[in-house]
Design an enzyme around this catalytic site. Structure first.
Site, PDB file in Angstrom:
ATOM      1  N   SER A  20      58.586 -16.998  -4.240  1.00 50.26           N
ATOM      2  CA  SER A  20      57.187 -17.104  -3.598  1.00 50.26           C
ATOM      3  C   SER A  20      56.828 -18.750  -4.327  1.00 50.26           C
ATOM      4  O   SER A  20      56.873 -18.910  -5.494  1.00 50.26           O
ATOM      5  CB  SER A  20      56.439 -16.121  -4.425  1.00 50.26           C
ATOM      6  OG  SER A  20      55.230 -16.284  -3.821  1.00 50.26           O
ATOM      7  N   LYS A  71      54.311  -4.998   3.530  1.00 48.34           N
ATOM      8  CA  LYS A  71      53.188  -5.397   4.088  1.00 48.34           C
ATOM      9  C   LYS A  71      52.494  -4.302   4.999  1.00 48.34           C
ATOM     10  O   LYS A  71      51.349  -3.977   5.344  1.00 48.34           O
ATOM     11  CB  LYS A  71      52.965  -6.572   5.108  1.00 48.34           C
ATOM     12  CG  LYS A  71      53.233  -7.819   4.375  1.00 48.34           C
ATOM     13  CD  LYS A  71      53.249  -8.861   5.364  1.00 48.34           C
ATOM     14  CE  LYS A  71      53.237 -10.322   4.532  1.00 48.34           C
ATOM     15  NZ  LYS A  71      52.999 -11.516   5.355  1.00 48.34           N
ATOM     16  N   ASP A 107      46.702 -13.385   7.108  1.00 47.40           N
ATOM     17  CA  ASP A 107      47.867 -14.067   7.789  1.00 47.40           C
ATOM     18  C   ASP A 107      47.325 -14.648   9.064  1.00 47.40           C
ATOM     19  O   ASP A 107      47.722 -15.723   9.402  1.00 47.40           O
ATOM     20  CB  ASP A 107      49.122 -13.345   8.089  1.00 47.40           C
ATOM     21  CG  ASP A 107      49.774 -12.942   6.727  1.00 47.40           C
ATOM     22  OD1 ASP A 107      49.953 -13.667   5.833  1.00 47.40           O
ATOM     23  OD2 ASP A 107      50.503 -11.822   6.691  1.00 47.40           O
ATOM     24  N   GLY A 130      60.013 -13.813  18.509  1.00 46.98           N
ATOM     25  CA  GLY A 130      59.910 -12.636  17.592  1.00 46.98           C
ATOM     26  C   GLY A 130      58.937 -11.629  17.771  1.00 46.98           C
ATOM     27  O   GLY A 130      57.898 -11.998  18.387  1.00 46.98           O
ATOM     28  N   ALA A 131      58.921 -10.359  17.343  1.00 43.44           N
ATOM     29  CA  ALA A 131      58.101  -9.435  17.453  1.00 43.44           C
ATOM     30  C   ALA A 131      57.891  -8.492  16.189  1.00 43.44           C
ATOM     31  O   ALA A 131      57.527  -7.523  16.408  1.00 43.44           O
ATOM     32  CB  ALA A 131      58.547  -8.334  18.658  1.00 43.44           C
ATOM     33  N   ALA A 134      55.195 -10.781  11.152  1.00 47.62           N
ATOM     34  CA  ALA A 134      54.662 -11.977  11.215  1.00 47.62           C
ATOM     35  C   ALA A 134      54.000 -12.198  12.515  1.00 47.62           C
ATOM     36  O   ALA A 134      53.090 -12.697  12.987  1.00 47.62           O
ATOM     37  CB  ALA A 134      55.843 -13.193  10.779  1.00 47.62           C
ATOM     38  N   ASN A 153      61.941 -11.481  22.174  1.00 51.22           N
ATOM     39  CA  ASN A 153      62.531 -10.651  21.080  1.00 51.22           C
ATOM     40  C   ASN A 153      63.865 -10.489  21.388  1.00 51.22           C
ATOM     41  O   ASN A 153      64.392 -10.043  22.363  1.00 51.22           O
ATOM     42  CB  ASN A 153      61.677  -9.474  20.556  1.00 51.22           C
ATOM     43  CG  ASN A 153      62.155  -9.340  19.119  1.00 51.22           C
ATOM     44  OD1 ASN A 153      62.089 -10.262  18.500  1.00 51.22           O
ATOM     45  ND2 ASN A 153      62.291  -8.025  18.694  1.00 51.22           N
ATOM     46  N   GLU A 157      63.028  -4.051  23.275  1.00 55.04           N
ATOM     47  CA  GLU A 157      62.062  -2.743  22.917  1.00 55.04           C
ATOM     48  C   GLU A 157      60.815  -2.979  22.205  1.00 55.04           C
ATOM     49  O   GLU A 157      59.893  -2.238  22.218  1.00 55.04           O
ATOM     50  CB  GLU A 157      62.634  -1.435  22.627  1.00 55.04           C
ATOM     51  CG  GLU A 157      64.146  -1.259  23.481  1.00 55.04           C
ATOM     52  CD  GLU A 157      65.239  -2.093  23.131  1.00 55.04           C
ATOM     53  OE1 GLU A 157      65.448  -3.115  23.750  1.00 55.04           O
ATOM     54  OE2 GLU A 157      65.889  -1.732  21.985  1.00 55.04           O
ATOM     55  N   LYS A 158      60.892  -3.887  21.084  1.00 58.46           N
ATOM     56  CA  LYS A 158      60.064  -4.028  20.140  1.00 58.46           C
ATOM     57  C   LYS A 158      58.626  -4.434  20.580  1.00 58.46           C
ATOM     58  O   LYS A 158      57.845  -4.593  20.015  1.00 58.46           O
ATOM     59  CB  LYS A 158      60.227  -4.627  19.020  1.00 58.46           C
ATOM     60  CG  LYS A 158      61.404  -3.987  18.252  1.00 58.46           C
ATOM     61  CD  LYS A 158      61.625  -4.358  16.862  1.00 58.46           C
ATOM     62  CE  LYS A 158      62.833  -4.055  15.940  1.00 58.46           C
ATOM     63  NZ  LYS A 158      63.352  -4.837  15.193  1.00 58.46           N
ATOM     64  N   TYR A 216      59.224 -22.222   5.706  1.00 59.07           N
ATOM     65  CA  TYR A 216      58.837 -23.204   4.892  1.00 59.07           C
ATOM     66  C   TYR A 216      59.682 -24.421   4.800  1.00 59.07           C
ATOM     67  O   TYR A 216      59.894 -24.924   3.617  1.00 59.07           O
ATOM     68  CB  TYR A 216      58.549 -22.630   3.508  1.00 59.07           C
ATOM     69  CG  TYR A 216      57.792 -21.623   3.505  1.00 59.07           C
ATOM     70  CD1 TYR A 216      56.585 -21.115   4.133  1.00 59.07           C
ATOM     71  CD2 TYR A 216      58.094 -20.509   2.403  1.00 59.07           C
ATOM     72  CE1 TYR A 216      55.991 -19.744   3.952  1.00 59.07           C
ATOM     73  CE2 TYR A 216      57.206 -19.528   2.281  1.00 59.07           C
ATOM     74  CZ  TYR A 216      56.058 -19.262   2.932  1.00 59.07           C
ATOM     75  OH  TYR A 216      55.349 -17.991   2.910  1.00 59.07           O
TER      76      TYR A 216
END
Ligand code: ATR
Length: 276
Positions: A20, A71, A107, A130-131, A134, A153, A157-158, A216
């Site tokens: 981190s 999260k 976020d 992506g799903a 984030a 994604n 399904e997501k 990052y």
């Protein structure tokens, strides 16, 4: 800064946590603003989450950032949940008050402020790759400014719940969306390792695309986009802005952004390493 018995403790919980970068810039912000506080990493495994949160709160910790994989799980420990965290379904900031645990999501603001440095996404067409968690914060920000959002994604399904909740459009292959996309955002972990197979044929990128990767570093996607003269951004600006908003929630003070930026680049000495 001198650390006395009055020091307030903040931190970040995640698993793993050693990578981190938040302690670097949050401690610089406390030092710069003269707030006697320390920000420390807490490596907490999922099975210890409940005990850790109770223990940290009982020990007088004032606030926490929450990162992968907690999260979503921390939602059930909060007494008060901000409307944004509720809608996104994830929390990255906890504030412990005398009487309650408050949960927030910064976020989405972090992403919005970061992308606005490049381009205002209002009314633009954005391809989100992506799903996961984030992606949800990113989609929430984009819908808030009335962008048109297309989502691809690996596991299609997501995307169904996102279609229902946020009104995004599902895309079968990223390539399909490239001709209409103004902005492309990678929220997956693909590119973390240089040898990861690409998400699509990056040679199809064009100069008109703005390409953001939440990782990052300059990923193969960003490197290819740079070759095509696209405007690009990695995950550092979003990290900085989400942290700055957490700082604001905890302290009620304006975050010292330039100092936090320097610290993130490793160019600002953190408070507790200096002798007054
Ligand atoms: P985060 O909170 O960082 O978003 P997450 O909720 O676990 O983490 O989501 C990870 C995202 O990266 C998901 O969209 C995931 O796709 P799946 O839903 O198909 O699992 C995506 N992802 C991870 N590894 C991937 C890979 N090798 N190829 C494509 N997508 C990948």
């Amino acid at each position: 800064m001198r650390i006395t018995g009055k020091v307030e403790i903040y931190g970040v919980i995640g698993y793993p946590i050693k990578h981190s970068l938040s302690p670097l810039f949050q401690n610089a912000a406390f030092f710069w603003t003269g707030i006697e506080a320390l920000y420390v990493p807490f490596e907490v495994s999922p099975e210890n989450l409940k005990k850790a949160l109770e223990g940290l709160r009982a020990s007088g910790v004032k606030g926490l950032n929450v990162t992968i994989p907690h999260k979503e799980a921390v939602l059930s420990f909060a007494d008060v949940i901000s409307p944004e965290a509720k809608e996104i379904g994830a929390v990255n900031t906890l504030k412990f008050t005398r009487t309650s645990v408050e949960a927030y999501n910064t976020d989405w603001i972090g992403f919005l402020k970061a992308i606005q440095e490049l381009e205002d996404p209002k009314g633009k067409t954005v391809l989100v790759l992506g799903a996961g968690g984030a992606a949800k914060a990113v989609i929430y920000s984009l819908k808030k400014v009335k962008a048109q959002v297309l989502v691809w994604n690996r596991t299609p399904e997501k995307i169904f719940p996102l279609e229902e909740k946020f009104g995004v459009e599902k895309i079968k292959r990223p390539e399909e969306a490239l001709p209409v996309a103004d902005i492309i955002v990678n929220t997956t972990s693909v590119g973390l390792k240089e040898e990861d197979p690409p998400l699509f044929d990056y040679s199809l990128l064009e100069e008109k695309h703005i390409v953001v990767d939440l990782i990052y570093k300059d990923t193969p996607l960003l490197k290819e986009a740079k070759k095509k003269s696209c405007r690009v951004q990695n995950g550092f600006p979003m990290l900085l802005y989400q942290g700055a908003e957490s700082f604001r929630i905890w302290t009620g003070c304006n975050p010292p952004l330039e100092i936090m930026k320097l610290a993130l680049k490793g160019e600002f000495p953190t408070g507790y390493s200096r002798i007054p």
